[in-house]
Design a protein around this motif. Structure first.
Motif, short mmCIF file in Angstrom:
data_model
loop_
_atom_site.label_atom_id
_atom_site.label_comp_id
_atom_site.label_asym_id
_atom_site.label_seq_id
_atom_site.Cartn_x
_atom_site.Cartn_y
_atom_site.Cartn_z
N PRO A 85 0.79 -1.23 0.07
CA PRO A 85 -0.09 0.09 -0.02
C PRO A 85 0.80 1.39 0.05
CG PRO A 85 -0.83 -1.44 1.60
CD PRO A 85 0.40 -2.13 1.23
N THR A 86 2.02 1.35 0.83
CA THR A 86 2.65 2.36 0.88
C THR A 86 3.40 2.83 -0.68
OG1 THR A 86 3.46 1.88 2.95
CG2 THR A 86 4.98 3.42 2.00
N GLN A 89 0.56 3.82 -3.00
CA GLN A 89 0.10 5.18 -2.47
C GLN A 89 1.22 6.31 -3.29
OE1 GLN A 89 -2.90 5.91 -1.36
NE2 GLN A 89 -2.27 7.92 -2.00
N ALA A 90 2.47 5.67 -3.23
CA ALA A 90 3.51 6.84 -3.32
C ALA A 90 3.45 7.05 -4.90
CB ALA A 90 4.99 6.06 -3.15
N SER A 93 0.49 9.13 -5.89
CA SER A 93 0.91 10.67 -5.48
C SER A 93 1.90 11.19 -6.47
CB SER A 93 1.64 10.73 -4.03
OG SER A 93 0.72 10.22 -2.98
N PHE A 130 -6.35 2.99 -5.43
CA PHE A 130 -5.30 3.97 -5.05
C PHE A 130 -5.48 4.98 -6.12
CE2 PHE A 130 -3.71 0.14 -2.89
CZ PHE A 130 -3.22 0.53 -1.85
N PRO A 193 7.33 9.81 -3.73
CA PRO A 193 6.50 10.43 -4.82
C PRO A 193 7.19 11.61 -5.70
CG PRO A 193 5.38 10.29 -3.07
CD PRO A 193 6.84 9.60 -2.43
N LEU B 32 -8.57 -1.28 2.65
CA LEU B 32 -8.51 -1.51 1.25
C LEU B 32 -9.56 -2.45 0.74
CD1 LEU B 32 -4.78 -1.14 0.81
CD2 LEU B 32 -6.58 0.13 -0.36
N PRO B 97 5.52 3.80 7.62
CA PRO B 97 5.47 2.95 6.49
C PRO B 97 6.70 2.40 6.11
CG PRO B 97 4.01 4.52 6.43
CD PRO B 97 4.63 5.03 7.76
N ARG B 137 -5.38 7.30 2.96
CA ARG B 137 -4.18 6.66 2.76
C ARG B 137 -3.30 7.65 2.31
NH1 ARG B 137 -5.13 1.64 3.47
NH2 ARG B 137 -2.97 1.35 3.58
N ILE B 141 1.94 8.57 3.97
CA ILE B 141 3.10 8.54 3.60
C ILE B 141 3.55 10.25 3.53
CG2 ILE B 141 3.39 6.74 2.00
CD1 ILE B 141 2.94 8.60 -0.40
N ASP B 144 7.43 14.33 0.29
CA ASP B 144 8.87 14.52 0.42
C ASP B 144 9.44 15.77 -0.23
OD1 ASP B 144 7.66 13.93 -2.10
OD2 ASP B 144 9.18 12.29 -2.52
#
Lengths: 212, 145
Positions: A85-86, A89-90, A93, A130, A193, B32, B97, B137, B141, B144
């Protein structure tokens, strides 16, 4: 015969004179490599094998259904709570960033390597959660192994798990294949991302625009 | 009266003495489709003067909760249960994460964004209550840039 060789050489000379500084593919790749964090490969890999997989709408023909577009491939499984999922999701994004810049995004293909627990339908639904553009596919173990080997990715599913809570090991990074179904780049995990968006933009600009 | 005050004082003292662990930023993503596992993240700071070991977690909101760690071995992602996570005084265990996380099995009922889930973090020096937020979700994260 000699005349023909001389004529061809002359023609090549004229072309070279006309484009004196035009870099060759390897120069372009090397120059691109200096500007991105991803690993960019020369156009040396064989085209992906024509592996039969399963998608939401039934069969998914790897070559036919990816032809003509840049495609990101990620191996994972839907029972993966953290890393999959991480990463997805990245990517979502990164795509949102490219959307804001009006840059065409590649196709994103999430491949479940855990067909014991994942059907094509639930893999597709999971990927879709996603980003509605993400494609989710799976297939028979032999087909999945052929795909991962061709992409130099790796995974391992327990052969005889004691229960339904087993863990699957898989490459954590993303592979990028070109519209001709050749592996062209690899993004190492953890995927960030902003970095992914910037790299994708540079790679697609330099190596060819997205044909849809 | 004196005895009552004494008991109250004892009770007050016993609260921070509960492991000396301060939990912040406890969060999980919305579940999910088609899955019944969720990952919980938090920061557990040891505000006491003794080393504390986190030994697990539990919650009435899930069938099981386990402490796990995702690892990247030569580019291959794998995940292992963690029996003990040691937090020295003044330091924090960061569950985030791609690293340590609470693996939470079979939520009942299925949570939605905005819900708060009650968990208990088990340590070798007592239990620590945790209020975990269910967030979008995209918020899990870190940004960045």
């Amino acid at each position: 015969m000699f005349a023909a060789v001389i004529a061809v050489a002359g023609l090549l000379g004229m072309v070279a004179a006309r484009y004196p500084d035009r870099p060759g593919p390897e120069q372009r790749r090397a120059e691109l490599q200096r500007r991105v964090q991803a690993t960019v490969f020369p156009r040396d890999f064989a085209r992906l094998p024509d592996v039969a997989l399963r998608g939401r709408d039934g069969s998914f023909d790897l070559r036919g259904d990816t032809a003509g577009r840049w495609t990101l491939v990620y191996l994972g499984y839907t029972h993966c709570p953290d890393v999959c999922p991480t990463t997805l999701q990245a990517v979502a994004s990164a795509f949102a960033r490219l959307d804001r810049l009006d840059v065409a995004v590649p196709r994103m293909m999430f491949v479940s390597v855990d067909p014991r627990r994942d059907t094509a339908r639930n893999t597709a639904r999971y990927a879709h959660a996603f980003d509605s553009r993400f494609v989710g596919i799976t297939g028979a173990p032999a087909a999945l192994h052929r795909l991962s080997a061709a992409l130099h990715l790796d995974f391992s599913v327990p052969a005889d798990p004691a229960n339904d809570r087993y863990t699957v090991q898989h490459t954590a990074g993303l592979a990028l294949i070109d519209p001709d179904a050749r592996l062209r780049a690899f993004f190492t995990a953890p995927v960030q991302p902003a970095t992914l968006a910037t790299d994708l933009r540079k790679i697609l600009e330099t190596l060819g625009s997205t044909r849809t | 009266m004196t005895r009552g005050l004494f008991a109250l004082l004892l009770a007050a003292l016993s609260v921070p003495a509960l492991a000396g662990i301060e939990v912040t930023d406890a969060r999980t993503g919305t579940p999910l489709p088609g899955t019944d596992v969720m990952a919980g993240y938090l920061t557990a700071r040891n505000t006491g003067d003794r080393t504390v070991a986190i030994t697990g977690a539990s919650s009435a909101a899930f069938r099981d909760v386990e402490l796990h760690r995702s690892m990247n071995n030569d580019g291959i992602s794998t995940m292992k249960p963690v029996p003990r996570l040691v937090v020295p005084p003044g330091r924090a265990a960061i569950l985030a994460p791609g690293g340590y996380h609470l693996m939470m099995f079979t939520p009942a009922p299925r949570p939605s964004r905005g819900d708060t889930l009650d968990l208990v973090l088990h340590t070798d020096q007592g239990d620590v209550p945790v209020s975990m937020q269910v967030v979008d979700r995209a918020q899990l994260i870190p940004a960045d840039d």
